[in-house]
Write an enzyme that holds these catalytic residues in place. Structure first.
Site, short mmCIF file in Angstrom:
data_model
loop_
_atom_site.label_atom_id
_atom_site.label_comp_id
_atom_site.label_asym_id
_atom_site.label_seq_id
_atom_site.Cartn_x
_atom_site.Cartn_y
_atom_site.Cartn_z
N TYR A 53 108.09 139.64 19.18
CA TYR A 53 108.68 138.51 18.48
C TYR A 53 108.19 137.17 19.01
O TYR A 53 108.14 136.18 18.26
CB TYR A 53 110.21 138.60 18.49
CG TYR A 53 110.70 139.60 17.48
CD1 TYR A 53 110.82 139.26 16.13
CD2 TYR A 53 111.00 140.90 17.85
CE1 TYR A 53 111.23 140.19 15.19
CE2 TYR A 53 111.42 141.84 16.91
CZ TYR A 53 111.52 141.47 15.59
OH TYR A 53 111.92 142.41 14.65
N ARG A 56 105.12 136.68 17.00
CA ARG A 56 105.46 136.27 15.64
C ARG A 56 105.95 134.82 15.60
O ARG A 56 105.62 134.06 14.70
CB ARG A 56 106.58 137.16 15.07
CG ARG A 56 106.35 138.65 15.11
CD ARG A 56 105.35 139.18 14.13
NE ARG A 56 103.98 138.90 14.48
CZ ARG A 56 103.33 139.48 15.52
NH1 ARG A 56 103.94 140.33 16.29
NH2 ARG A 56 102.06 139.18 15.76
N GLN A 86 114.49 136.31 2.45
CA GLN A 86 114.38 137.51 3.28
C GLN A 86 113.49 137.26 4.49
O GLN A 86 113.39 138.11 5.37
CB GLN A 86 113.79 138.65 2.44
CG GLN A 86 114.62 139.03 1.24
CD GLN A 86 113.92 140.05 0.37
OE1 GLN A 86 113.85 141.23 0.72
NE2 GLN A 86 113.38 139.61 -0.77
N ASN A 87 112.84 136.10 4.52
CA ASN A 87 111.88 135.79 5.58
C ASN A 87 112.59 135.23 6.81
O ASN A 87 113.59 134.53 6.71
CB ASN A 87 110.85 134.79 5.06
CG ASN A 87 110.08 135.33 3.87
OD1 ASN A 87 109.91 136.53 3.73
ND2 ASN A 87 109.65 134.44 3.00
N HIS A 104 117.91 137.84 6.82
CA HIS A 104 117.46 138.67 7.94
C HIS A 104 117.33 137.89 9.24
O HIS A 104 116.64 138.32 10.15
CB HIS A 104 116.13 139.35 7.58
CG HIS A 104 116.24 140.23 6.39
ND1 HIS A 104 115.20 140.44 5.49
CD2 HIS A 104 117.28 140.97 5.92
CE1 HIS A 104 115.60 141.26 4.54
NE2 HIS A 104 116.86 141.59 4.77
N GLY A 170 107.91 135.79 -4.75
CA GLY A 170 107.18 136.41 -3.65
C GLY A 170 107.83 137.65 -3.08
O GLY A 170 107.65 137.95 -1.89
N THR A 171 108.58 138.38 -3.89
CA THR A 171 109.18 139.63 -3.41
C THR A 171 109.10 140.68 -4.50
O THR A 171 109.21 140.37 -5.69
CB THR A 171 110.65 139.42 -2.98
OG1 THR A 171 111.22 140.69 -2.64
CG2 THR A 171 111.48 138.77 -4.07
N SER A 172 108.91 141.90 -4.09
CA SER A 172 108.74 143.02 -5.02
C SER A 172 110.07 143.60 -5.48
O SER A 172 110.10 144.53 -6.29
CB SER A 172 107.92 144.13 -4.35
OG SER A 172 108.61 144.63 -3.22
N PRO A 199 106.41 143.73 -10.34
CA PRO A 199 106.78 145.13 -10.55
C PRO A 199 107.70 145.28 -11.75
O PRO A 199 108.19 144.30 -12.32
CB PRO A 199 107.51 145.49 -9.25
CG PRO A 199 108.16 144.20 -8.85
CD PRO A 199 107.18 143.11 -9.24
#
Length: 228
Positions: A53, A56, A86-87, A104, A170-172, A199
């Site tokens: 981390y 990151r 979600q980032n 998250h 930017g998310t599936s 998708p």
């Protein structure tokens, strides 16, 4: 002023050079997820988890918000904007977005190993094993690991239920529980999805913009401001 709720994922940060989730080979920047992003990994090898981390975090601090981030910040001039991301990076905040809910967690903060509500800003990019909370317990990254509950999920549900406009960027929509937020958006709300490859999204009537966020978000905003 209408409420717009935006759910963002790895795609928007990837355009700033960040990899925020596992690649197709099951690795995250060359690491097995199970070795660096679970409570068990932290108990087993906290030094490795901190190292991962820290790397990151250094990448996040070196990255810059892109046009997708800044376009969403500009949207605040015309709408009440709530971003749910979600980032774990802080690019939305650095772009100027005021209301950002991190599902998250956020990598620029640390949390107590015994009290997840006890968090601290990290000065710089490095968190070391000797850093402790006010209880004298180790500090860990303020992120939600695999196998842990998502504490901000109920707040996100409430936000989605109030949306007049809902955008997915930017998310599936493959990662749960975040992907399930779409079911809480009102039927009459206008819905967008912006991604390089969109998708199948079931029976949800999304207006689809099949572009990267750096292009697609501005196209979406042009439509919204034109009254579509």
């Amino acid at each position: 002023m209408k409420n717009i709720v935006v759910l963002t994922g790895a795609g928007i940060s990837a355009e700033s050079g960040l990899k925020t989730f596992r690649d197709s080979d099951g690795l995250w920047e060359g690491y097995n997820i199970e070795d660096v992003a679970t409570p068990e990994a932290w108990q087993r090898n906290p030094k490795l988890v901190q190292q991962f981390y820290n790397e990151r975090r250094k990448s996040v601090l070196e990255a810059e918000p892109n046009e997708g981030h800044t376009a969403l910040a500009r949207l605040q001039r015309n709408y009440n904007v709530q971003i749910i991301t979600q980032n774990i990076d802080d690019l939305h905040e650095r772009a100027g977005s005021k209301n950002v809910l991190h599902l998250h967690g956020i990598i620029t903060r640390a949390q107590s190993d015994v009290d997840p509500d006890l968090t601290y800003p990290i000065n710089g990019w490095e968190l070391v094993t000797s850093d402790v909370c006010e209880y004298g317990k180790p500090l860990r990254p303020h992120v939600v690991w695999f196998g842990e509950a998502v504490p901000n999920m109920q707040r996100a549900v409430s936000c989605c239920a109030r949306a007049d406009i809902f955008a997915v960027i930017g998310t599936s929509l493959q990662v749960y529980p975040a992907a399930g937020l779409t079911q809480y958006v009102r039927t009459e709300a206008l819905k967008y999805i912006v991604d390089v490859r969109i998708p199948y999204t079931g029976n949800i009537p999304f207006r689809k913009i099949e572009q990267p966020a750096t292009i697609g978000v501005s196209l979406m905003i042009e439509e919204l401001l034109a009254g579509l």
